[in-house]
Scaffold this motif. Structure first.
Motif, PDB file in Angstrom:
ATOM      1  N   ARG A   1       1.085  -1.188   0.276  1.00 16.72           N
ATOM      2  CA  ARG A   1       0.429  -0.228  -0.239  1.00 16.72           C
ATOM      3  C   ARG A   1       0.928   1.104  -0.245  1.00 16.72           C
ATOM      4  O   ARG A   1       2.131   1.125   0.469  1.00 16.72           O
ATOM      5  CB  ARG A   1      -1.076   0.052   0.993  1.00 16.72           C
ATOM      6  CG  ARG A   1      -1.708  -1.343   1.351  1.00 16.72           C
ATOM      7  CD  ARG A   1      -3.009  -0.832   2.464  1.00 16.72           C
ATOM      8  NE  ARG A   1      -3.588  -1.931   3.019  1.00 16.72           N
ATOM      9  CZ  ARG A   1      -4.273  -1.899   3.689  1.00 16.72           C
ATOM     10  NH1 ARG A   1      -4.813  -1.318   4.720  1.00 16.72           N
ATOM     11  NH2 ARG A   1      -5.165  -3.032   4.243  1.00 16.72           N
ATOM     12  N   ASP A   2       0.012   1.823  -0.492  1.00  7.09           N
ATOM     13  CA  ASP A   2       0.773   3.729  -0.155  1.00  7.09           C
ATOM     14  C   ASP A   2       0.994   4.231   0.868  1.00  7.09           C
ATOM     15  O   ASP A   2       1.624   4.996   1.769  1.00  7.09           O
ATOM     16  CB  ASP A   2       0.495   5.004  -0.998  1.00  7.09           C
ATOM     17  CG  ASP A   2       0.785   4.016  -2.778  1.00  7.09           C
ATOM     18  OD1 ASP A   2       1.719   3.253  -2.802  1.00  7.09           O
ATOM     19  OD2 ASP A   2       0.831   4.476  -4.034  1.00  7.09           O
ATOM     20  N   THR A   3      -0.040   4.247   1.218  1.00  8.32           N
ATOM     21  CA  THR A   3      -0.375   4.384   3.016  1.00  8.32           C
ATOM     22  C   THR A   3      -1.451   3.910   3.527  1.00  8.32           C
ATOM     23  O   THR A   3      -1.957   2.620   3.620  1.00  8.32           O
ATOM     24  CB  THR A   3      -1.721   5.701   3.084  1.00  8.32           C
ATOM     25  OG1 THR A   3      -1.760   6.640   2.268  1.00  8.32           O
ATOM     26  CG2 THR A   3      -2.272   6.993   4.243  1.00  8.32           C
ATOM     27  N   HIS A   4      -1.040   3.693   5.196  1.00 10.86           N
ATOM     28  CA  HIS A   4      -0.886   2.623   6.173  1.00 10.86           C
ATOM     29  C   HIS A   4      -1.148   3.925   7.200  1.00 10.86           C
ATOM     30  O   HIS A   4      -1.370   4.862   7.843  1.00 10.86           O
ATOM     31  CB  HIS A   4       0.282   2.214   7.000  1.00 10.86           C
ATOM     32  CG  HIS A   4       1.088   1.327   5.633  1.00 10.86           C
ATOM     33  ND1 HIS A   4       0.427  -0.056   5.142  1.00 10.86           N
ATOM     34  CD2 HIS A   4       1.801   1.647   4.139  1.00 10.86           C
ATOM     35  CE1 HIS A   4       1.181  -0.389   3.945  1.00 10.86           C
ATOM     36  NE2 HIS A   4       1.990   0.800   3.712  1.00 10.86           N
ATOM     37  N   ARG A   5      -2.265   3.168   7.891  1.00  9.34           N
ATOM     38  CA  ARG A   5      -2.842   3.492   9.430  1.00  9.34           C
ATOM     39  C   ARG A   5      -1.841   3.400  10.560  1.00  9.34           C
ATOM     40  O   ARG A   5      -0.775   1.843  10.159  1.00  9.34           O
ATOM     41  CB  ARG A   5      -4.461   2.634   9.802  1.00  9.34           C
ATOM     42  CG  ARG A   5      -5.264   3.161   9.108  1.00  9.34           C
ATOM     43  CD  ARG A   5      -6.212   2.549   9.342  1.00  9.34           C
ATOM     44  NE  ARG A   5      -6.390   0.999   9.252  1.00  9.34           N
ATOM     45  CZ  ARG A   5      -6.303   0.042  10.356  1.00  9.34           C
ATOM     46  NH1 ARG A   5      -6.044   0.440  11.483  1.00  9.34           N
ATOM     47  NH2 ARG A   5      -5.789  -1.150   9.786  1.00  9.34           N
ATOM     48  N   VAL A   6      -1.358   3.539  11.035  1.00 12.11           N
ATOM     49  CA  VAL A   6      -0.282   3.460  12.142  1.00 12.11           C
ATOM     50  C   VAL A   6      -0.444   4.221  13.577  1.00 12.11           C
ATOM     51  O   VAL A   6      -1.036   5.401  13.465  1.00 12.11           O
ATOM     52  CB  VAL A   6       0.947   4.127  11.803  1.00 12.11           C
ATOM     53  CG1 VAL A   6       0.807   5.132  11.595  1.00 12.11           C
ATOM     54  CG2 VAL A   6       2.114   3.191  12.706  1.00 12.11           C
ATOM     55  N   THR A   7      -0.465   3.427  14.385  1.00  8.32           N
ATOM     56  CA  THR A   7      -1.301   4.311  16.326  1.00  8.32           C
ATOM     57  C   THR A   7       0.261   4.437  16.615  1.00  8.32           C
ATOM     58  O   THR A   7       1.465   3.823  16.189  1.00  8.32           O
ATOM     59  CB  THR A   7      -1.852   3.582  16.954  1.00  8.32           C
ATOM     60  OG1 THR A   7      -1.109   2.437  17.414  1.00  8.32           O
ATOM     61  CG2 THR A   7      -3.004   3.311  16.655  1.00  8.32           C
TER      62      THR A   7
END
Length: 584
Positions: A30-36
């Motif tokens: 993916r180009d964009t990832h969710r991250v905490t």
């Protein structure tokens, strides 16, 4: 945003790479990832503040775009402009071109798809090949910190193996014949039935620093062992060097097993005129030791008395331990089956041991309950382990195979817990901070909790061992036997650095020592086997020690290493390696 490797690739940015590896493993391409921040903390093994700083640094450097979540429920995101596969191709090509073997080895452990990392160029940097000067060379890796490299305290199979490349013993043990062979000593014997032993040394044996070996070096080494590891040469009354090439050892009582102890790592011969240095050990061995950036080089010693090694040099790179290490089975998409990946049994045993110096260990019912709870076959089934399972009923796999596997009962565990009536704090369970070991400890803790027994898992660094004074009730650990199985068993129970001596009750150790004294008069291997059976029975009878399984390894060699085949102990005989028909 500019791709991090668009032009000349810089030195690897390990936080960036470990982040990309973790996100790819979770989300795919993916180009964009969710991250905490919790994700970043776990992947980097750092604090909340440090995770924020790392993300800000990578954003400022143009390696990613970090968009913090605003308001409740809005997750932060990271975006990358460059395709991961292309970035890795540029980075690995650069590292291979400059010969950055340590960085390549570390990169291979991050868990990226293998086809993206283990390219032909990368593989060419490892394994057997021809160096720039035309030298035949093996490049390999060790994927954990080294522990002691002093013969007095060495307690790991890998370190012991390295020492035997650089240092020589008086005698060698032949595991196939079960007998000793000459080495630095060409003849030996006892004129009085085992109280005095005489060793005749080879002449002209050279140390790496140029001097010739003589009897005073052997005398110095054995006296060093007597002072620094008295457990190993207990019973030695006097060591004499009556002539330059003869050593006489007088014991307090006859000991037919004594020469076997002189073929082990603790008795490797050192020069008397050079202070021992673990960073650069000097001996008479087939290889000289040289320090390298990120590792060391073993260089063939032309003057070795038993013949020069066939290979010119072995370079070993130390890969730092990384959090979020690669899983045991890697993604092999697009790569043919690797010949170094196969199931290899290891002559080792894993076990659970109580710290007898803690209050909880005094309850026989509690100890027995934990043994019932730790059903290794149930753990294998419930955790979906892919590795083959060989349950342990003995310290040695060959002996376990000849015995029935122990049955376990949760109902009996519940009854034992009721009898124990334990009301103390959670049992603290020490375990090495490795994924497989942590999984086993967590499984045991969860199983115990279902029966009302609280446990707290305590992860520890790879180079640590618990001590009697530590706030630990139980410990998971393993031991590997050397070529001489009976001597390895004796040494494991005698060496103070290992867990048996640290944690077992004094009364158990007294009984074990009395039985081990039988080694002195054991006439043959059958007698030693019978002694081992009696000692194992004493160790296991009170449930202070619980043998769990023998490791069956899927990978005996790191996937970067080509054309190298280890033995059943995972060791490579460096002296016999040669290039043959191998690509340069």
């Amino acid at each position: 945003m500019v791709s991090p490797f668009a032009s000349a690739p810089p030195a690897p940015d390990w936080p960036y790479l470990s982040l990309r590896a973790a996100l790819h493993a979770r989300d795919g391409v993916r180009d964009t990832h969710r991250v905490t921040l919790a994700d970043a903390q776990a992947w980097w093994g750092c604090s909340d503040r440090t995770a924020k700083r790392q993300l800000a640094r990578l954003h400022a450097a143009g390696r990613l775009v970090y968009t913090p979540g605003r308001g409740r429920g809005n997750t932060s995101r990271v975006a990358f402009s460059g395709a991961l596969e292309g970035e890795l191709a540029a980075l690995t090509a650069h590292l291979a071109a400059v010969g950055a073997a340590a960085d390549l080895a570390r990169l291979s452990r991050l868990g990226f798809p293998r086809a993206w990392v283990l390219t032909d160029a990368v593989r060419g940097a490892f394994g057997l090949g021809v160096g720039p000067a035309g030298t035949d060379r093996l490049r390999t890796v060790i994927t954990r910190p080294l522990t002691s490299l002093d013969p007095l305290t060495v307690n790991s199979a890998a370190e012991a193996h390295l020492l035997t490349q650089v240092l020589d013993p008086l005698l060698l043990f032949d595991p196939l014949a079960g007998t000793l062979r000459p080495h630095l000593a060409h003849h030996w014997g006892t004129p009085d039935g085992g109280r005095r032993w005489v060793f005749h040394l080879r002449k002209g044996v050279q140390f790496h620093h140029g001097r010739t070996l003589d009897a005073q070096d052997v005398q110095f080494t054995l006296e060093r062992v007597r002072r620094g590891a008295p457990w190993y040469l207990g019973g030695v009354q006097e060591v004499q060097a009556p002539t330059p090439f003869m050593v006489q050892v007088t014991l307090t009582q006859p000991d037919l097993f004594f020469p076997r102890r002189l073929a082990h790592e603790q008795a490797l011969i050192l020069p008397r005129d050079v202070p021992f240095d673990e960073r650069r050990p000097i001996g008479t061995g087939a290889f000289r030791w040289h320090a390298l950036d990120g590792g060391f080089r073993l260089e063939a010693f032309d003057a070795h008395f038993a013949g020069r090694p066939l290979i010119d040099e072995v370079e070993v790179f130390l890969v730092p331990d990384l959090r979020g290490d690669a899983p045991s089975t890697l993604d092999v998409t697009g790569v043919p089956d690797d010949p170094v990946e196969r199931w290899v049994p290891e002559n080792s045993v894993h076990f659970l041991i109580w710290n007898a110096h803690r209050p909880a260990a005094r309850s026989a019912a509690l100890r027995a309950a934990v043994v019932e709870l730790h059903d290794i076959r149930a753990f294998w089934h419930e955790s979906g382990r892919a590795e083959r399972l060989l349950p342990a009923t003995s310290f040695l796999p060959r002996r376990s195979l000849a015995r029935p596997t122990r049955e376990h009962s949760l109902a009996w565990a519940q009854a034992l817990l009721a009898r124990a009536a334990y009301t103390g704090p959670p049992l603290r369970v020490w375990v090495l901070d490795l994924p497989g070991a942590r999984q086993e400890a967590d499984w045991l803790a969860a199983r115990a909790a279902r029966l009302g027994l609280p446990m707290q898992v305590v992860p520890a660094p790879l180079d640590a061992l618990p001590d009697a004074r530590d706030d630990v009730d139980l410990a998971f650990m393993g031991e590997i036997a050397g070529w001489d199985e009976h001597l390895s068993f004796w040494s494991a129970l005698k060496q103070p650095e290992l867990l048996f001596r640290r944690l077992l009750p004094p009364e158990v150790l007294r009984d074990v020592d009395a039985l081990l004294d039988g080694y002195r008069v054991a006439p043959d291997p059958d007698a030693l086997e019978a002694l081992m059976t009696r000692i194992e029975a004493r160790l296991l009878s009170g449930h202070h020690l619980h043998l769990t399984h023998h490791r069956v390894k899927r990978r005996a060699v790191h996937p970067l290493i080509r054309d190298v085949h280890p033995d059943a102990y995972g060791r490579i005989d460096f002296k016999r390696l040669w290039l043959g028909d191998v690509r340069p």
